[in-house]
Every structure is written in C-alpha cells, then in structure tokens.
Design a protein around this motif. Structure first.
Motif, PDB file in Angstrom:
ATOM      1  N   ALA A  96       0.987  -1.148   0.162  1.00  0.00           N
ATOM      2  CA  ALA A  96       0.100  -0.002   0.055  1.00  0.00           C
ATOM      3  C   ALA A  96       0.811   1.440   0.069  1.00  0.00           C
ATOM      4  O   ALA A  96       2.115   1.124   0.317  1.00  0.00           O
ATOM      5  CB  ALA A  96      -1.069   0.179   1.340  1.00  0.00           C
ATOM      6  N   GLU A  97       0.143   2.465  -0.383  1.00  0.00           N
ATOM      7  CA  GLU A  97       1.102   3.536  -0.301  1.00  0.00           C
ATOM      8  C   GLU A  97       1.367   4.037   1.165  1.00  0.00           C
ATOM      9  O   GLU A  97       2.437   4.585   1.274  1.00  0.00           O
ATOM     10  CB  GLU A  97       0.155   4.707  -0.818  1.00  0.00           C
ATOM     11  CG  GLU A  97       0.187   4.513  -2.447  1.00  0.00           C
ATOM     12  CD  GLU A  97      -0.738   5.674  -2.923  1.00  0.00           C
ATOM     13  OE1 GLU A  97      -0.435   6.054  -4.054  1.00  0.00           O
ATOM     14  OE2 GLU A  97      -1.713   6.035  -2.223  1.00  0.00           O
ATOM     15  N   LEU A  98       0.495   3.827   2.022  1.00  0.00           N
ATOM     16  CA  LEU A  98       0.794   4.147   3.441  1.00  0.00           C
ATOM     17  C   LEU A  98       0.779   3.013   4.464  1.00  0.00           C
ATOM     18  O   LEU A  98      -0.022   2.137   4.324  1.00  0.00           O
ATOM     19  CB  LEU A  98      -0.007   5.158   3.974  1.00  0.00           C
ATOM     20  CG  LEU A  98       0.126   6.837   3.323  1.00  0.00           C
ATOM     21  CD1 LEU A  98      -0.996   7.567   3.504  1.00  0.00           C
ATOM     22  CD2 LEU A  98       1.422   7.198   3.615  1.00  0.00           C
ATOM     23  N   LEU A  99       1.604   2.905   5.525  1.00  0.00           N
ATOM     24  CA  LEU A  99       1.652   1.659   6.389  1.00  0.00           C
ATOM     25  C   LEU A  99       1.646   2.396   7.978  1.00  0.00           C
ATOM     26  O   LEU A  99       2.392   2.935   8.330  1.00  0.00           O
ATOM     27  CB  LEU A  99       2.617   0.905   6.174  1.00  0.00           C
ATOM     28  CG  LEU A  99       3.055  -0.378   7.075  1.00  0.00           C
ATOM     29  CD1 LEU A  99       1.860  -1.436   6.990  1.00  0.00           C
ATOM     30  CD2 LEU A  99       4.527  -0.687   6.685  1.00  0.00           C
ATOM     31  N   ALA A 100       0.609   1.787   8.658  1.00  0.00           N
ATOM     32  CA  ALA A 100       0.676   2.081  10.068  1.00  0.00           C
ATOM     33  C   ALA A 100       1.551   0.997  11.014  1.00  0.00           C
ATOM     34  O   ALA A 100       1.062  -0.236  10.836  1.00  0.00           O
ATOM     35  CB  ALA A 100      -0.701   2.222  10.768  1.00  0.00           C
TER      36      ALA A 100
END
Length: 322
Positions: A96-100
């Motif tokens: 994904a573009e962002l990861l938590a």
C-alpha cells in the motif's frame, strides 16, 4: 490512499487495486510512506488461504522500506525498514502507499542499502537468523543447509560465515549462478540420493553439528540422519508432508535436538529486534540483499504475485509510487 487488497482467498487474480482510507495513528503508532515492499512466497500463500490466522478483507505484505510521515518527532522523515509476522495477516500490510506500524517497531534503514534492497531483506533474513539462533550455532561448528539455493538458505549461509561456522549446502538442483551458497559453502551437494552418507563423507564420518532444514517434510528423515552426536535440527517448513517418521531410539542415543521456528510468531516489534541484530552485518558488507528481479507498481501487483508463485529467481518489489 491506494493499496492492493483481497476480500476472498484465491489465486493472485483476487487482488484488487483499491482506494481505502489512510491509516489513523496515535501516540503508539507511526505512519510510514512505503517506498518499496517485496513480495514473499508467504504473501502468495496468504492470499491463497494457507494462513489460518488471516482475517478479511486484508492488505497483504510483510517486508517494507519507507519514510516516516507521522509519529514521534525524532522519527519524522527517517528512512526505516521492517517486517513482521502479523503484517498482512492480522493487520493490514505493506502493499500500500501508507502503512501504520507500532513506534516500537521503527528501525533506521542501513545507509548502504537502497529502499528496494532493504525491502527485500526481512522474511528471508529473519527466518535465517531465528533458525541459527535457535540452534546456537558457534564458530568452528558445521552447519548443513538443506535447500541452500533459496532465499533463506542464502541468508543463512552468510550469517553462518560471519559467525565463523563451516557451511555445507544441499539442494535438489544447482542453485542459480549468483546464489551466495556458491561462494560460501565448503561443499555443495546437488541431487544426492543418500544425503546423510554424503554429509558424513565430507565431515570425516561425524555428521553436522547443525542441520537447518529449509524444506522439511519430504527430506526430514535425511535431515535427522545427518546429525552429529548432540546435533541440532531446525525445521521451518513442512513441504510435501506434515507428518514424519524417524527411529526414536537412534534419535535419543545420538542425543539429538529437534527445534521448530516460525517467523509468523514474531510481530513487527519482535522482528525489529532481529533487524537490530542483523544491521551490523549489512553495514559491514558481510550480508547482501537478494538481487532484485523486477519492480512493479500497485496496479501490476497481481502480476508480480504470479511471478513469485512461479518461482522467479530474485526478488519482486512493489514500488507504490511507480
């Protein structure tokens, strides 16, 4: 943000490029913009439904490298890398573009690794490190790597060499030309019908102090019969068959040890501790990331998954911005 996600299990065609809300973060969580994330065989198996712990819908992916966008002040803008046995299974993963991620899992990427290289380290090296650590391999001991030509085998060969152990590689087929085991193994046994006999022939009849079986199942008997007195056998897979048989009397007379290792039991934070242990080897140049076979964007991720499923040599890396 854009991500690939699956809502049902199946072949890579179930992966869909989708737009989902960006992860929310709190004081214990950081937000990472993913620059690169490799595709592991376990990611393919996950999508296929082989991992019982996986909940749906899910964004897959274990390994990553990226830039911290939100989190503690000392981490903002830092180049980081990571992996985890929870990522892509019980929490949304790296494709994904962002990861938590938990703040406790943040680790700075070694400067001498590109983002693509750093994203290709995680699963292979964590599995190799944990297996060798479980066995307690020491300098001067002999380790046999069954399945030496694969990614974990190459990582294990480099770790064993840095420790000062003697490496013997075993595989059904000759590893690809740039596989690390070629340069590291004192002996490379290919396609042998009697692996224990070959091992004893090159160890003066002693057998191996450690056998790291990267195949499992179908080769278990050969692995256990290759052990020296008080030898340790590490299993990380069960290819071909889950149930195995061996001579229990021979096993205890030899005072053998049998150890199981499962990297899925190490979440992002626990895996970060392993990356801490690995980092000096990468900085020193004793370890190298596997070669990158190809890169793709999120839109082509399903094609990348198919390549991994087909056994492509080298790493397939997703670059979300590509």
């Amino acid at each position: 943000m854009h991500a690939i996600r699956f809502e049902t299990f199946g072949d890579p065609s179930v992966l869909k490029l989708t737009e989902v809300p960006a992860p929310t973060v709190d004081a214990a969580t950081a937000l990472v913009r993913v620059v690169a994330a490799s595709i592991n065989p376990s990611d393919v198996k996950n999508v296929a439904g082989a991992m019982s712990q996986t909940t749906l819908p899910r964004i897959p992916g274990r390994d990553y490298a990226g830039i911290v966008e939100a989190g503690p002040a000392e981490w903002r803008g830092a180049a980081v890398w990571g992996t985890g046995g929870d990522s892509g299974f019980t929490r949304d993963g790296t494709h994904a573009e962002l990861l938590a991620v938990p703040v406790t899992s943040l680790r700075r990427k070694p400067d001498n690794l590109s983002f693509e290289q750093a994203a290709s380290v995680g699963v292979n090296y964590v599995a190799a490190w944990c297996g060798i650590e479980a066995a307690g391999l020491k300098a001067g001991e002999t380790i046999v790597l069954i399945g030496a030509g694969g990614g974990v085998g190459g990582a294990a060969a480099q770790i064993a060499r840095r420790i000062g152990a003697r490496v013997i590689g075993v595989d059904r087929h000759a590893p690809h030309a740039d596989a690390p085991v070629h340069a590291i193994a004192e002996h490379l046994i290919i396609g042998a019908k009697d692996v224990p006999a070959e091992i004893r022939a090159v160890t003066r009849g002693n057998g191996a102090d450690v056998v790291f079986d990267l195949v499992g199942g179908v080769v278990f008997r050969s692995a256990v019969n290759s052990l020296a007195l008080r030898g340790r056998l590490v299993e990380i897979s069960a290819t071909g068959q889950r149930e195995v048989h061996f001579d229990l009397a021979d096993f205890y007379h030899n005072e053998s040890r049998l150890l199981g290792v499962d990297t899925l039991k190490r979440d992002l934070a626990a895996s970060a501790d392993v990356l801490d242990a690995l980092t000096p080897g990468f900085i020193a140049g004793d370890y190298r990331a596997a070669p990158i076979a190809d890169t793709c964007g999120l839109a082509d991720a399903a094609h990348g998954y198919r390549k991994v499923a087909a056994g492509t040599a080298g790493r397939i890396v997703i670059k979300p911005q590509q």
